[in-house]
Design a protein around this motif. Structure first.
Motif, short mmCIF file in Angstrom:
data_model
loop_
_atom_site.label_atom_id
_atom_site.label_comp_id
_atom_site.label_asym_id
_atom_site.label_seq_id
_atom_site.Cartn_x
_atom_site.Cartn_y
_atom_site.Cartn_z
N ARG A 1 -0.95 -2.20 4.66
CA ARG A 1 -0.18 -2.18 3.40
C ARG A 1 1.28 -1.88 3.74
NH1 ARG A 1 -1.09 -1.75 -2.16
NH2 ARG A 1 0.41 -0.42 -3.26
N ILE A 2 2.14 -2.83 3.42
CA ILE A 2 3.55 -2.69 3.80
C ILE A 2 4.42 -2.65 2.55
CG2 ILE A 2 5.47 -3.78 5.05
CD1 ILE A 2 3.29 -4.91 6.91
N ALA A 3 5.10 -1.53 2.37
CA ALA A 3 6.01 -1.40 1.22
C ALA A 3 7.41 -1.79 1.66
CB ALA A 3 6.00 0.04 0.73
N VAL A 4 7.89 -2.88 1.10
CA VAL A 4 9.25 -3.32 1.43
C VAL A 4 10.21 -2.72 0.40
CG1 VAL A 4 10.81 -5.31 1.55
CG2 VAL A 4 8.53 -5.45 2.56
N LEU A 5 11.14 -1.90 0.87
CA LEU A 5 12.15 -1.33 -0.03
C LEU A 5 13.44 -2.11 0.15
CD1 LEU A 5 11.64 2.54 0.33
CD2 LEU A 5 10.41 0.89 -1.08
N GLY A 6 13.91 -2.72 -0.92
CA GLY A 6 15.15 -3.50 -0.86
C GLY A 6 14.86 -4.92 -0.43
N VAL A 7 14.91 -5.84 -1.39
CA VAL A 7 14.65 -7.24 -1.06
C VAL A 7 15.93 -8.09 -1.14
CG1 VAL A 7 12.24 -7.14 -1.76
CG2 VAL A 7 13.95 -7.90 -3.41
N ALA A 8 17.02 -7.49 -1.63
CA ALA A 8 18.29 -8.22 -1.75
C ALA A 8 18.85 -8.53 -0.37
CB ALA A 8 19.29 -7.39 -2.55
N PHE A 9 19.87 -9.37 -0.31
CA PHE A 9 20.34 -9.83 1.00
C PHE A 9 21.14 -8.78 1.74
CE2 PHE A 9 24.41 -10.94 -0.97
CZ PHE A 9 25.32 -10.83 0.09
N LYS A 10 21.60 -7.74 1.03
CA LYS A 10 22.30 -6.66 1.73
C LYS A 10 22.20 -5.38 0.92
CE LYS A 10 26.90 -6.53 1.54
NZ LYS A 10 28.34 -6.89 1.43
N ASN A 11 22.70 -4.32 1.49
CA ASN A 11 22.65 -3.01 0.83
C ASN A 11 23.48 -3.02 -0.45
OD1 ASN A 11 21.39 -2.42 3.23
ND2 ASN A 11 22.95 -1.03 3.99
N ASP B 1 -0.72 -6.83 3.46
CA ASP B 1 -0.67 -6.68 2.01
C ASP B 1 0.72 -6.12 1.69
OD1 ASP B 1 -1.03 -5.96 -0.61
OD2 ASP B 1 -2.28 -4.21 -0.16
N VAL B 2 1.63 -7.01 1.24
CA VAL B 2 3.04 -6.62 1.09
C VAL B 2 3.32 -6.24 -0.37
CG1 VAL B 2 5.44 -7.32 1.43
CG2 VAL B 2 3.67 -8.21 2.95
N VAL B 3 4.00 -5.10 -0.53
CA VAL B 3 4.41 -4.65 -1.87
C VAL B 3 5.94 -4.64 -1.89
CG1 VAL B 3 4.32 -2.71 -3.49
CG2 VAL B 3 2.39 -3.15 -1.95
N GLY C 1 7.25 -15.09 -5.26
CA GLY C 1 5.91 -15.40 -5.75
C GLY C 1 5.10 -14.14 -5.96
N GLN C 2 5.77 -13.05 -6.25
CA GLN C 2 5.08 -11.77 -6.37
C GLN C 2 5.94 -10.85 -7.24
OE1 GLN C 2 4.19 -10.15 -2.51
NE2 GLN C 2 3.74 -8.13 -3.32
N THR C 3 5.31 -10.17 -8.18
CA THR C 3 6.07 -9.28 -9.07
C THR C 3 6.41 -7.99 -8.32
OG1 THR C 3 4.76 -10.18 -10.85
CG2 THR C 3 6.02 -8.21 -11.36
N PRO C 4 7.67 -7.57 -8.36
CA PRO C 4 8.01 -6.31 -7.68
C PRO C 4 7.43 -5.11 -8.43
CG PRO C 4 9.91 -7.15 -8.88
CD PRO C 4 8.84 -8.18 -9.03
N VAL C 5 7.21 -4.04 -7.70
CA VAL C 5 6.67 -2.82 -8.32
C VAL C 5 7.87 -1.98 -8.77
CG1 VAL C 5 5.34 -0.73 -7.84
CG2 VAL C 5 4.62 -2.93 -6.86
N PRO C 6 7.96 -1.66 -10.07
CA PRO C 6 9.16 -0.98 -10.56
C PRO C 6 9.32 0.45 -10.07
CG PRO C 6 7.64 -1.52 -12.38
CD PRO C 6 7.02 -2.04 -11.13
N ASP C 7 8.21 1.16 -9.90
CA ASP C 7 8.31 2.57 -9.52
C ASP C 7 8.15 2.72 -8.01
OD1 ASP C 7 8.16 5.49 -10.58
OD2 ASP C 7 6.60 5.30 -9.04
N VAL C 8 9.09 3.41 -7.40
CA VAL C 8 9.08 3.50 -5.94
C VAL C 8 7.84 4.23 -5.44
CG1 VAL C 8 10.53 5.58 -5.77
CG2 VAL C 8 10.53 3.92 -3.91
#
Ligand SMILES: NC(=O)c1ccc[n+]([C@@H]2O[C@H](COP(=O)([O-])OP(=O)(O)OC[C@H]3O[C@@H](n4cnc5c(N)ncnc54)[C@H](O)[C@@H]3O)[C@@H](O)[C@H]2O)c1
Length: 449
Positions: free
Chosen positions: A327-337, A360-362, A378-385
């Motif tokens: 299970r991999i939680a990706v924080l920050g999907v935008a192209f930069k900080n 399993d990517v979140v 193709g996946q809804t982001p999870v709103p709460d960290v």
């Protein structure tokens, strides 16, 4: 030619209300200029008029809203106001496909403006273009309404050099390069920027010189990041911290400044660095010059998402955890900080590679618009960290937004998997933070660290 010099208040039309246009419009309106923003996309205009600013640029929503409230800024899809303002700024998109400029947006904007131009107006071109395009395309189309550049109206090219995340500050503080079609136009543009932004101006010898300033800036950035990324790959296998190397290397003086190696990361995205170097490369080809550094840098930077996904798999393997099923939680999907901009984000190929490996990517990004994330990934982001991090075998920080600094890794420890690795794709955590993470029982791996 007489420009706006005797006017008490200056009025401006900004054509194209994207990232650049809306930022320029907001800052000018804040400087007491009457601004009309014009965009062909009714949704863009409606969003702005309804105060639904969709750029997550620090300070921009507040500035735009204040400008709209005070009526110093109006947004519309109609071009009629072009004929009544002192200055027209063109900031439409200039994408590149297969190495070549897609000029339809610029030429249609110039045609709309050209049709309505009146004597004494100044046109400021801001859209990034290959050298020569302002003269060969923009000027003739602007003249198609019957007036002549240099005789009836002025044309300059002033590259926009802001970078997302610091756009407002940079717009107010960066010197503004000005390349004029003729000296009168260049002088009028210098007076305009000094009066409206109080900005330092950099006169360039021609339209082409100013066009090249922008391209040279982004060519340098892309190339420099490619070098940082290769340095990071090497430091990674030498067990040397690339950030320590860069910090020390950057203390060396060279000519008028210091060596300035930029930071490595998960990849280079966004709408500019992925295309502007190709404008340079194509311009070289058009003149029978093979500019090798452009494709090499692009290629190196494009390897970084795959490199990052491999790093995740390798670090998980060290914890006896296969990528498949992790299970991999990706924080920050935008192209930069510190931006929500998803254009050409390198996180997309990272996530694709992790999914291909069975992970399993979140996804979690408080700055990116959830609907756009869902469409792209193709996946809804999870709103709460906290929900995103629950049970994570890996926390991959792929864009470090300032809000992530509030994460309490100690408090999160029981909430994630027993063996959890933090992958630092672009956080550049200081050594003390890395030590603390390790002390809390996290594994840590950064790009080149
Ligand atoms: N985004 C950045 O950080 C950045 C930085 C510096 C320079 N630039 C350059 O500035 C230009 C604009 O970039 P952006 O990121 O704001 O683009 P964008 O795609 O966010 O916005 C462009 C806007 O122009 C509008 N448009 C297109 N054709 C039009 C027309 N004929 N008339 C009126 N509106 C029209 C589009 O609807 C869109 O809203 C590009 O040339 C880009 O390379 C961008």
């Amino acid at each position: 030619m007489r420009f706006f010099s005797d006017r008490e208040r200056i009025s401006v039309a900004v054509i194209g209300l994207g990232y650049v246009g809306s930022t320029v419009a907001a800052v000018l309106a804040d400087g007491d200029v009457d601004v009309v923003g014009i965009d062909i996309d009714p949704e863009v205009v409606a969003r702005l008029n309804e105060r639904r600013v969709h750029f997550s640029e620090p300070g921009l929503p507040e500035l735009l809203n204040a400008a709209l409230d005070s009526r110093r800024l109006r947004a519309t899809t109609g071009f009629d106001d072009v004929g009544t303002v002192d200055v027209v700024i063109i900031a439409v998109n200039t994408p590149v496909r297969e190495g070549g400029l897609v000029d339809v947006y610029l030429s249609s904007a110039c045609a709309e403006v050209g049709r309505r131009l009146r004597p004494g107006q100044l046109v400021i071109l801001k859209s990034t273009v290959p050298p020569g395009v302002s003269r060969s395309l923009a000027v003739p189309v602007l003249e198609s309404g019957g007036l002549r550049a240099g005789e009836d109206f002025g044309v300059v090219f002033c590259p926009e050099r802001l970078s997302e995340g610091q756009a407002l500050h940079e717009l107010r503080t960066f010197p503004i390069a000005i390349g004029g079609h003729d000296p009168d136009a260049a002088a009028a543009a210098a007076a305009f920027w000094r009066r409206t932004l109080g900005a330092e101006v950099l006169p360039c010898g021609s339209l082409e010189a100013a066009e090249m300033v922008k391209l040279a800036n982004n060519w340098w950035i892309d190339h420099n990041i490619a070098m940082a990324n290769e340095l990071a790959k090497l430091c990674g296998v030498l067990d040397v911290d690339v950030l320590e190397v860069i910090a020390a290397a950057n203390t060396m003086r060279k000519n008028s400044g210091n060596v300035n190696i930029l930071l490595p990361g998960v990849g280079v995205g966004g709408s500019c660095l992925t295309k502007d170097p190709w404008m340079v490369w194509q311009a070289g080809r058009d003149h029978d010059i093979d500019l090798r550094t452009v494709p090499v840098a692009r290629e190196v930077n494009d390897t970084m998402p795959g490199y990052t996904a491999d790093l995740v798999a390798r670090e998980l393997a060290l914890l006896d955890r296969p990528l498949a099923g992790a299970r991999i939680a990706v924080l920050g999907v935008a192209f930069k900080n510190n931006t929500g901009d998803l254009r050409a984000t390198p996180t997309l190929p990272v996530v694709a590679a992790l999914r291909d490996g069975g992970a399993d990517v979140v996804l979690h990004d408080p700055l990116a618009e959830p609907g756009e994330v869902a469409k792209l990934f193709g996946q809804t982001p999870v709103p709460d960290v906290r929900d995103a991090l629950a049970g994570a075998d890996c926390i991959a920080v792929l864009a470090r937004h300032d809000v992530f600094d509030e994460l309490d890794f100690a408090e999160l420890r029981p909430h994630v998997a027993e063996h959890c690795v933090v992958i630092d794709g672009r956080a550049h955590y200081p050594a003390a933070t890395v030590e603390r993470l390790r002390g809390l029982g996290y594994a840590y791996r950064g790009i080149g660290r």
